[in-house]
Scaffold this active site. Structure first.
Site, short mmCIF file in Angstrom:
data_model
loop_
_atom_site.label_atom_id
_atom_site.label_comp_id
_atom_site.label_asym_id
_atom_site.label_seq_id
_atom_site.Cartn_x
_atom_site.Cartn_y
_atom_site.Cartn_z
N HIS A 72 33.54 68.10 35.21
CA HIS A 72 33.86 67.10 34.17
C HIS A 72 34.72 67.76 33.10
CE1 HIS A 72 30.54 63.83 34.73
NE2 HIS A 72 31.11 64.15 35.88
N TYR A 200 26.94 60.07 25.42
CA TYR A 200 25.85 60.31 24.45
C TYR A 200 25.95 59.19 23.42
CZ TYR A 200 25.32 65.05 26.35
OH TYR A 200 25.09 66.13 27.17
N PRO A 292 17.16 68.67 25.00
CA PRO A 292 18.15 68.46 26.08
C PRO A 292 19.50 67.92 25.59
CG PRO A 292 16.46 66.78 26.15
CD PRO A 292 16.02 67.75 25.12
N LYS A 296 21.57 72.63 27.29
CA LYS A 296 21.62 74.09 27.25
C LYS A 296 20.47 74.78 27.97
CE LYS A 296 25.43 74.41 25.08
NZ LYS A 296 26.57 74.71 25.95
N TYR A 384 29.74 72.98 23.70
CA TYR A 384 29.19 72.25 24.84
C TYR A 384 29.56 72.92 26.17
CZ TYR A 384 27.70 68.16 27.57
OH TYR A 384 27.04 67.33 28.45
C1 PHB Z 1 20.97 65.05 32.82
O1 PHB Z 1 21.87 64.75 33.61
O2 PHB Z 1 19.76 64.99 33.11
C2 PHB Z 1 21.34 65.51 31.41
C3 PHB Z 1 22.69 65.67 31.11
C4 PHB Z 1 23.05 66.10 29.82
C5 PHB Z 1 22.06 66.33 28.88
C6 PHB Z 1 20.71 66.15 29.19
C7 PHB Z 1 20.35 65.74 30.47
O3 PHB Z 1 22.42 66.71 27.61
#
Ligand code: PHB
Ligand code: APR
Length: 389
Positions: A72, A200, A292, A296, A384
């Site tokens: 990505h 997000y 999450p 990280k 990130y």
């Molecule tokens: C996930 O795909 O489970 C996932 C992706 C990004 C995050 C947290 C969980 O920040």
């Protein structure tokens, strides 16, 4: 039993460390409390910094990831109806790999099998002994038999609830923690992902995250109060809440369906120091936990393993202890930077129960600054996708 490095914990950190050390001719024994099936049944996040991708490639366990994973080059942040793409490629010439942690762990187990590794499952009563001497040892029970593993070093890769961190005297250990006043309710659904990249989503109704595992397996989350239970959340209720937190412009493209997995996880920031005491070195969740929001968790486990594997290889191959002597400080420095970023992303995107009107104004200004400042976007993108080692 005797080995050069005893590894406590057969999760991503322990397995990756074992693979890297074995590739360098260093003997290991991995002691895992659960069965392999249990370890592989865990649903975890799925975003890897490119540094983690490179480390898995170095370990020789990246073939399936490159075949089935999704690079990505950006992600989206939204605030109510505002949507902002963070363009990793053009901002910091980097990217991430979307590939489930369960699959990484499966690839690591397969590689360890191929390498003839000693991974002992269903062990209990693990005790770390003589850590401040040059001949530490581990005692444990396997199939009702009390066993002793002599070693030169011990890697504590046994997660937050393991024994390794607790083997450091309380008088030595310092712990820093922030428990967030909400959790994430996550579902897996066999539906096409909402977008090609992660979203997000911050909204007045709370946070949501749109992620994915593959072209027909989506991973979605909504922020929920800590008092909520999974049984409080029917699929319909989840889809209503999730949709309601998305920008109105993209709600129509969401494909809903039955959940095939549903769970609630609390959010905490936790870091303990030192990450090293005598012949014991901690890696991954054994030493730190991140919310999450910044994706990280796995990446920090890999970061610690990168530092520790290089340090142990220098020690055994070149009889050079300098990197091993500074492992705890080196790993912790990078952990704290990722800890900061995960905490910052969590504050930016979630509505906290006790936020004042002023707090909400500042949160909105934070998003406004991010949407207007390329420098702010560069900062988010470099954190990130992974800061340098
Ligand atoms: C996930 O795909 O489970 C996932 C992706 C990004 C995050 C947290 C969980 O920040
Ligand atoms: N003895 C042996 N094994 C143990 C013990 C013990 N006393 N206690 C725990 N374990 C095992 C657990 O069963 C688990 O399989 O240690 C392993 C630790 O693995 P993780 O918790 O996955 O931690 P880590 O390898 O550091 O990976 C961190 O996993 O939990 C996610 O979000 C986290 O993405 C991050 C990643």
């Amino acid at each position: 039993m005797k080995t050069q490095v005893a590894i406590i914990g057969g999760g991503p950190a322990g397995l990756l460390l074992s693979q890297l050390l074995m590739n360098a001719g260093i003997s290991t024994v991995v002691l895992e409390r659960q069965s392999r099936e249990h370890v592989l049944s865990r649903i975890r996040a799925g975003v890897m910094e490119w540094g983690t991708v490179e480390l898995l490639k170095t370990a020789g366990v990246s073939d399936r990831m490159f075949k089935e994973g999704f690079p990505h080059e950006g992600c989206y942040l939204s605030s109510n109806d505002r949507m902002l793409r963070i363009d990793f490629e053009h901002l910091v010439d980097s990217r991430v790999m979307v590939y489930g942690q369960t699959e990484v762990t499966r690839d690591l187990y397969n590689a360890q099998d191929a390498a003839g590794a000693t991974v002992l499952h269903n062990v209990s009563d693990v005790v770390l002994n003589d850590l401040q001497t040059s001949s530490p040892y581990v005692t444990f029970t396997k199939d009702g038999q009390a066993l002793r593993l002599e070693c030169e070093y011990i890697a504590g890769c046994d997660g937050f609830h393991g024994v390794s961190r607790k083997s450091i005297p309380a008088s030595v250990l310092k712990e820093y923690e922030k428990v967030y006043p909400f959790g994430w309710l996550g579902i897996l659904s066999e539906t096409p992902p909402l977008e090609d990249e992660l979203i997000y989503a911050s909204s007045d109704r709370g946070f949501a995250l749109a992620s994915m595992r593959n072209a027909n397996l989506s991973r979605y989350y909504v922020q929920v109060p800590l008092t909520d239970k999974v049984e409080d959340w029917s699929d319909d209720r989840f889809w209503d809440a999730f949709t309601d937190r998305l920008p109105s412009t993209i709600r129509g493209q969401l494909v809903t369906g039955p959940s095939i997995e549903k769970s609630i996880a609390p959010l905490r920031s936790f870091v303990s120091e030192p990450m090293q005491w005598g012949r014991l070195s901690l890696c991954g969740d054994a030493a730190h936990i991140v919310p999450p929001t910044g994706a990280k968790g796995l990446n920090l486990a890999a970061s610690d393993v990168r530092y520790l594997s290089q340090a142990l290889i220098a020690r055994f191959a070149d009889n050079d202890p300098t990197r091993l002597d500074s492992y705890g400080a080196d790993a912790l420095a990078r952990v704290k930077l990722a800890m900061r970023f995960s905490w910052w992303m969590t504050l930016l995107l979630h509505r906290f129960p006790d936020m004042s009107a002023f707090d909400l104004q500042m949160q909105a200004a934070d998003f406004d600054y991010l949407s207007k400042s390329r420098n702010a976007q560069i900062s988010l993108a470099e954190n990130y996708t992974g800061l340098p080692f």
